[in-house]
Design an enzyme around this catalytic site. Structure first.
Site, mmCIF file in Angstrom:
data_model
loop_
_atom_site.group_PDB
_atom_site.id
_atom_site.type_symbol
_atom_site.label_atom_id
_atom_site.label_comp_id
_atom_site.label_asym_id
_atom_site.label_seq_id
_atom_site.Cartn_x
_atom_site.Cartn_y
_atom_site.Cartn_z
ATOM 1 N N TYR A 121 30.528 36.281 46.195
ATOM 2 C CA TYR A 121 31.923 35.473 47.166
ATOM 3 C C TYR A 121 32.103 34.093 46.743
ATOM 4 C CZ TYR A 121 36.219 34.923 50.280
ATOM 5 O OH TYR A 121 37.329 35.149 50.349
ATOM 6 N N LYS A 149 33.274 37.442 43.188
ATOM 7 C CA LYS A 149 34.301 37.828 43.217
ATOM 8 C C LYS A 149 34.792 36.532 44.082
ATOM 9 C CE LYS A 149 37.757 38.079 47.682
ATOM 10 N NZ LYS A 149 37.695 37.837 49.582
#
Length: 269
Positions: A121, A149
């Protein structure tokens, strides 16, 4: 390879303040009914830092059971609760700012002992640590790191360079809702998007077949949903539609203003 739209589920609360697990289950099924590729449990949108260990376990159990029944994927934002998950969503260590060599060492260590593949992330405006395309490319070569992400708050040069030369089987998922369209145009395979609680089918359509006009419309809606801290406006809209029992969040968040919720509700009207 991870592709399509993943909905990072909110955690709905009852008027008593307890987690409304029945509403969570219905939201999960609703997203998958509209074509989502999977769910994210205990992502930022789910307010995981405010949940008790027992609540976190139950949230994951519900999401695991629903995704299993649909034959779809589950990404979990907790490395301790990955049983039955497709992957784990793991942020760059926040506040430490270890530098890119430290980040590489950190993720390679995690990847060496994780029971499921990792999704990095990358959200530097929360963690304080930016990563270059070269660093993400190196991490993406590890067999237990499945993707990233990408949520830098921009479609930046590193995103362009990364998407232009990806490691094999490494997925880039858009993480900033308003930038889904340009990220798809550059080669992202989908997104993890809180806005996809609403009009999920439109986000799914966008990921399957890039449509500039639809992208502009969805970006405008996402901007309204992020007018106040996530997920406050989203919860306000879901409550107004009767999908969750209250718009409540837990401190330090406070509910969105009526004005922001009304503007989001007016989108597309």
């Amino acid at each position: 390879m991870l592709s399509g739209i993943y909905v990072p589920l909110i955690t709905p609360f009852a008027a008593s303040g307890e987690v409304a697990f029945d509403a969570l289950e219905k939201l999960a099924a609703r997203a998958l009914d509209q074509g989502a590729a999977g769910l994210v449990a205990l992502g930022t949108t789910g307010e995981p830092s405010t949940l008790t260990p027992a609540e976190r376990r139950e949230v994951v159990r519900i999401c695991r059971d629903v995704t299993a029944s649909y034959g779809t994927q589950l990404i979990v934002g907790d490395l301790e609760l990955t049983d039955g998950a497709t992957a784990a969503l793991v942020t760059v260590p926040a506040f430490v700012r270890p530098g890119e060599r430290g980040v590489i060492a950190h993720f390679e260590q995690l990847a060496g002992r994780t029971p499921v593949p990792l999704v990095i992330y990358h959200i530097p405006y929360r963690t304080g640590q930016a990563l270059t395309a070269a660093t993400l490319r190196r991490l993406g070569e590890h067999p237990m790191i499945a993707g990233v992400k990408y949520a830098t708050g921009a479609v930046d040069q590193d995103a362009i360079e990364l998407l232009g030369d990806l490691p094999q089987d490494f997925s880039v998922l858009a993480g900033d809702d308003t930038y889904l369209s340009p990220m798809l145009a550059l080669g992202a395979t989908g997104g993890i998007l809180a806005s996809a609680h609403l009009h999920t089918h439109s986000f799914v359509s966008m990921a399957a077949s890039w449509d500039r006009a639809l992208g502009h419309r969805l970006a405008a809606m996402s901007a309204l949903l992020f007018a106040e801290p996530n997920p406050t406006v989203i919860k306000g809209v879901l409550h107004a539609h009767g999908l969750i029992p209250t718009p409540d969040v837990r401190l330090p968040l406070v509910p969105a203003t009526a004005e922001s919720v009304a503007r989001a509700l007016d989108w597309g009207a």
